[in-house]
Design a protein around this motif. Structure first.
Motif, PDB file in Angstrom:
ATOM      1  N   ARG A 147       0.810  -1.210   0.000  1.00 39.62           N
ATOM      2  CA  ARG A 147       0.000   0.000   0.000  1.00 39.62           C
ATOM      3  C   ARG A 147       0.846   1.265   0.000  1.00 39.62           C
ATOM      4  O   ARG A 147       0.362   2.344  -0.282  1.00 39.62           O
ATOM      5  N   ARG A 148       2.140   1.140   0.364  1.00 37.95           N
ATOM      6  CA  ARG A 148       2.978   2.329   0.504  1.00 37.95           C
ATOM      7  C   ARG A 148       3.944   2.564  -0.645  1.00 37.95           C
ATOM      8  O   ARG A 148       4.366   3.691  -0.864  1.00 37.95           O
ATOM      9  N   GLY A 149       4.290   1.516  -1.360  1.00 29.77           N
ATOM     10  CA  GLY A 149       5.250   1.730  -2.431  1.00 29.77           C
ATOM     11  C   GLY A 149       5.571   0.450  -3.172  1.00 29.77           C
ATOM     12  O   GLY A 149       5.030  -0.620  -2.867  1.00 29.77           O
ATOM     13  N   SER A 150       6.445   0.581  -4.168  1.00 35.77           N
ATOM     14  CA  SER A 150       6.826  -0.601  -4.946  1.00 35.77           C
ATOM     15  C   SER A 150       8.332  -0.607  -5.163  1.00 35.77           C
ATOM     16  O   SER A 150       9.009   0.426  -5.020  1.00 35.77           O
ATOM     17  N   ILE A 151       8.846  -1.788  -5.498  1.00 28.14           N
ATOM     18  CA  ILE A 151      10.286  -1.944  -5.715  1.00 28.14           C
ATOM     19  C   ILE A 151      10.480  -2.996  -6.798  1.00 28.14           C
ATOM     20  O   ILE A 151       9.689  -3.936  -6.898  1.00 28.14           O
ATOM     21  N   THR A 152      11.486  -2.798  -7.645  1.00 25.20           N
ATOM     22  CA  THR A 152      11.788  -3.783  -8.677  1.00 25.20           C
ATOM     23  C   THR A 152      13.203  -4.292  -8.471  1.00 25.20           C
ATOM     24  O   THR A 152      14.169  -3.519  -8.495  1.00 25.20           O
ATOM     25  N   LEU A 153      13.296  -5.591  -8.223  1.00 28.56           N
ATOM     26  CA  LEU A 153      14.577  -6.246  -7.942  1.00 28.56           C
ATOM     27  C   LEU A 153      14.608  -7.585  -8.677  1.00 28.56           C
ATOM     28  O   LEU A 153      13.577  -8.037  -9.170  1.00 28.56           O
ATOM     29  N   ARG A 154      15.780  -8.198  -8.706  1.00 29.36           N
ATOM     30  CA  ARG A 154      15.843  -9.532  -9.300  1.00 29.36           C
ATOM     31  C   ARG A 154      15.282 -10.576  -8.336  1.00 29.36           C
ATOM     32  O   ARG A 154      15.413 -10.445  -7.126  1.00 29.36           O
ATOM     33  N   ALA A 155      14.668 -11.623  -8.894  1.00 26.72           N
ATOM     34  CA  ALA A 155      14.126 -12.702  -8.073  1.00 26.72           C
ATOM     35  C   ALA A 155      15.230 -13.693  -7.720  1.00 26.72           C
ATOM     36  O   ALA A 155      16.181 -13.879  -8.475  1.00 26.72           O
ATOM     37  N   MET A 156      15.091 -14.293  -6.552  1.00 28.12           N
ATOM     38  CA  MET A 156      15.995 -15.359  -6.123  1.00 28.12           C
ATOM     39  C   MET A 156      15.106 -16.507  -5.675  1.00 28.12           C
ATOM     40  O   MET A 156      14.424 -16.410  -4.649  1.00 28.12           O
ATOM     41  N   VAL A 157      15.053 -17.568  -6.479  1.00 30.43           N
ATOM     42  CA  VAL A 157      14.086 -18.641  -6.240  1.00 30.43           C
ATOM     43  C   VAL A 157      14.739 -19.734  -5.394  1.00 30.43           C
ATOM     44  O   VAL A 157      15.704 -20.360  -5.813  1.00 30.43           O
ATOM     45  N   VAL A 158      14.215 -19.919  -4.177  1.00 31.79           N
ATOM     46  CA  VAL A 158      14.792 -20.875  -3.222  1.00 31.79           C
ATOM     47  C   VAL A 158      13.681 -21.592  -2.463  1.00 31.79           C
ATOM     48  O   VAL A 158      12.602 -21.031  -2.253  1.00 31.79           O
ATOM     49  N   THR A 159      13.959 -22.826  -2.050  1.00 29.53           N
ATOM     50  CA  THR A 159      12.939 -23.563  -1.282  1.00 29.53           C
ATOM     51  C   THR A 159      13.030 -23.277   0.208  1.00 29.53           C
ATOM     52  O   THR A 159      12.292 -23.859   0.993  1.00 29.53           O
ATOM     53  N   THR A 160      13.942 -22.392   0.591  1.00 31.73           N
ATOM     54  CA  THR A 160      14.140 -22.130   2.022  1.00 31.73           C
ATOM     55  C   THR A 160      13.224 -21.011   2.524  1.00 31.73           C
ATOM     56  O   THR A 160      13.531 -20.356   3.507  1.00 31.73           O
ATOM     57  N   ILE A 161      12.116 -20.766   1.838  1.00 30.46           N
ATOM     58  CA  ILE A 161      11.162 -19.751   2.294  1.00 30.46           C
ATOM     59  C   ILE A 161       9.748 -20.289   2.089  1.00 30.46           C
ATOM     60  O   ILE A 161       9.509 -21.117   1.192  1.00 30.46           O
ATOM     61  N   ARG A 162       8.815 -19.835   2.911  1.00 30.62           N
ATOM     62  CA  ARG A 162       7.413 -20.256   2.753  1.00 30.62           C
ATOM     63  C   ARG A 162       6.890 -19.797   1.385  1.00 30.62           C
ATOM     64  O   ARG A 162       7.197 -18.684   0.947  1.00 30.62           O
ATOM     65  N   PRO A 163       6.049 -20.604   0.750  1.00 32.23           N
ATOM     66  CA  PRO A 163       5.534 -20.216  -0.570  1.00 32.23           C
ATOM     67  C   PRO A 163       4.603 -18.993  -0.547  1.00 32.23           C
ATOM     68  O   PRO A 163       4.359 -18.400  -1.588  1.00 32.23           O
ATOM     69  N   ASP A 164       4.076 -18.618   0.620  1.00 34.85           N
ATOM     70  CA  ASP A 164       3.168 -17.465   0.679  1.00 34.85           C
ATOM     71  C   ASP A 164       3.878 -16.193   1.151  1.00 34.85           C
ATOM     72  O   ASP A 164       3.239 -15.215   1.512  1.00 34.85           O
ATOM     73  N   THR A 165       5.219 -16.231   1.159  1.00 37.59           N
ATOM     74  CA  THR A 165       5.999 -15.141   1.743  1.00 37.59           C
ATOM     75  C   THR A 165       7.159 -14.781   0.820  1.00 37.59           C
ATOM     76  O   THR A 165       7.756 -15.660   0.200  1.00 37.59           O
ATOM     77  N   ILE A 166       7.472 -13.486   0.721  1.00 33.82           N
ATOM     78  CA  ILE A 166       8.717 -13.101   0.055  1.00 33.82           C
ATOM     79  C   ILE A 166       9.615 -12.411   1.085  1.00 33.82           C
ATOM     80  O   ILE A 166       9.122 -11.835   2.053  1.00 33.82           O
TER      81      ILE A 166
END
Lengths: 227, 346
Positions: free
Chosen positions: B274-293
């Protein structure tokens, strides 16, 4: 000469990935700005586990055997030295041949450089820089008595199997005692094959040590999480 | 008043001038569009810092301070061990030790009382007196003791709290809350910091996040750190080998989420709240919950994830909710403008 009773012990299980060894190594005057130690993620897409990679100082160094310029020397105390600058032709044979992936060619100076166990320090009985800063003793330099007292569940192993080739080294890797008693050898090639198989179904089987095989199915910890 | 409250009071016009030391709120505080507005609103801002950081750029006057290796003194580590920091080099140019700058300001304001120390050691002696009898008692700690013992753990009283006898050889307290230990709250009734000396279990009731996930913002954004960067990066974004380890922030996401969004590892990706946006490269890893960045926070400007975070704070600790706010993610059309521009210190 490195004192006979002092050895290098690596315990990758204990590595927390803090990179202190890399920073300490890169600050050394003899190879300023470049770290000779590689801190690798085992597989970052699936784990945050890291492993420190230093020169293992092979008893019969493959890097030296394949060097056409005879630039890599092993001193009487078993330490395999970095390439001798006047001789090295930066051909990269050693880079290809080293079973542990240690040497690197620096194109800008046309020279191979690698870990020499901080020979200026270890030859007078001081710890290599990485071992002085490692906060978890994943890198430890000292006597066998010290490591046995610190790690009663583990045994130092210095034999590694790569296909048909067995390599013995001056540097030790710590492995669980029970496994090492059965067959005191780290079967590197077998471990590499297993990792590839385990990639898609999340089955992890371990036969890194000798012929002991343990299989465990690791459930997806996020199976219940909806996207 | 907590750090965020300072900016609310600036916004409300209650604070008009600010003097900061080693403070980089444009990187470290949440919802930094608000922080920017507050810094711009200040009538007078003086920043003491060793490098020109991303917040000091808003200052009217910048006073060059000192790094740890340009000063001496003691530091208490997280385990309560007091260690000595020794001076290795002099401050360059016009830079001076922070304590010298503060004393000079006090003198210029004609309020020098209590600000007339001649050395860090004199300041430490003051700390010994001031902390005597308290929970973190430094009175029995001397620089010599610290150096001889590779650090001394507080509390280390100069006098036995029960008998009043001098205790020049008190070794400090490597482990707190031992059975018969004494502290100034319990006064011997028990080892913990309550009048009866007993510990308490505190029940923490669950409270939904202030900016929870919704249909519009269906994913959790959580922020944190990477090993090679320290705090707002004022020091560590200038050190080549550390920059090399993790050169810029990335959006960590699970392969299942990445697949659903059509994002591959290293793709330019936009996250929005709701406050802003950011554009960065993605880093795809299984060490994080699928519903969370996850995005680390050490960078400034368009690389700052605190453009997106929420300024809600924990009512007790006042820590902002850096760890949770609702967000949405999509593949970006291409690299953002900043991608081809170096950071000021580069």
């Amino acid at each position: 000469m490195k004192p006979d009773n002092l050895h290098f012990f690596i315990d990758p299980n204990r590595c927390i990935g803090c990179q202190a060894c890399v920073q300490a190594c890169s600050e050394c005057d003899t190879h300023r700005g470049e770290s000779m130690i590689h801190l690798e993620y085992v597989d970052r897409s699936h784990s945050v586990q890291t492993v420190p990679v230093i020169c293992m100082h092979c008893d019969q160094p493959t890097c030296a055997e394949v060097c056409p310029a005879d630039a890599i020397k092993r001193t009487g105390d078993g330490v395999v030295q970095s390439a001798r600058k006047p001789r090295c032709i930066a051909c990269g044979n050693c880079v290809m041949a080293c079973p542990f992936g240690v040497p690197e060619v620096y194109e800008d100076r046309q020279l191979m450089m690698k870990c020499d166990m901080c020979y200026d320090r270890s030859s007078v009985g001081k710890k290599p820089m990485c071992a002085t800063v490692c906060p978890s003793q994943a890198l430890f330099f000292g006597t066998r008595e010290q490591i046995e007292q610190m790690r009663p569940q583990s045994t130092p192993v210095n034999a590694f199997q790569f296909g048909n080739q067995t390599i013995t080294t001056q540097v030790f890797t710590m492995v669980p005692k029970a496994s090492a008693q059965q067959r005191p050898l780290v079967d590197v090639t077998a471990a590499m094959n297993e990792e590839a198989q385990a990639r898609s179904p999340r089955d992890v089987s371990l036969s890194v040590i000798g012929n002991r095989t343990a299989t465990a199915t690791v459930a997806d910890p996020f199976a219940e999480v909806e996207v | 008043m907590d750090a965020y409250e300072i900016f609310r009071k600036i916004d409300a016009g209650e604070i008009r001038g600010l003097l900061s030391i080693c403070f980089n709120p444009m990187v470290s505080l949440p919802d930094n569009a608000f922080i920017r507005r507050a810094l711009e609103k200040l009538e007078f801002y003086v920043a003491i810092d060793f490098f020109l950081n991303d917040s000091a750029r808003f200052a009217d006057i910048i006073l060059p301070g000192s790094l740890q290796e340009e000063d001496e003194g003691v530091v208490a580590q997280v385990e309560g061990r007091v260690i000595k920091i020794n001076k290795a080099v002099d401050c360059p140019g016009e830079a001076r030790q922070d304590w010298v700058i503060i004393q000079d300001i006090a003198k210029a304001l004609e309020r020098p009382h209590g600000m007339q120390f001649n050395s860090p050691r004199e300041i430490f002696e003051e700390l010994r007196i001031a902390s005597k009898g308290g929970i973190a008692d430094y009175s029995g700690i001397t620089w010599e003791k610290v150096e001889q013992n590779m650090g001394v753990f507080w509390p280390c009283p100069s006098h036995d709290p029960k008998t009043g006898e001098p205790t020049p050889d008190h070794p400090g307290t490597p482990r707190l809350f031992e059975r018969d230990s004494y502290n100034s709250v319990a006064k011997g009734a028990g080892p913990f910091y309550f009048p009866d000396g007993k510990a308490r279990f505190n029940v923490a009731d669950y409270r939904v996040p202030v900016d929870d996930i919704s249909d519009e913002y269906p994913l959790f954004l959580t922020t944190g750190r990477v090993v090679s960067q320290f705090l707002s990066g004022t020091q560590t974004r200038r050190i080549g080998p550390l920059v090399k380890q993790y050169p810029e922030p990335r959006i960590e996401m699970h392969p299942r989420l990445a697949e659903k969004l059509g994002i591959k590892n290293q793709d330019w990706t936009t996250a929005e709240t709701r406050r802003g946006s950011i554009t960065l490269r993605a880093m795809v890893v299984t060490t994080i919950r699928p519903d969370t960045i996850f995005v680390p926070y050490h960078w400034a400007g368009k690389k700052s994830i605190n453009q997106l975070t929420v300024a809600a704070q924990d009512p007790i600790s006042k820590i902002p909710q850096y760890k949770v706010c609702g967000c949405r993610v999509k593949k970006a059309d291409g690299p953002p403008e900043y991608a081809s521009v170096l950071e000021p210190q580069q």
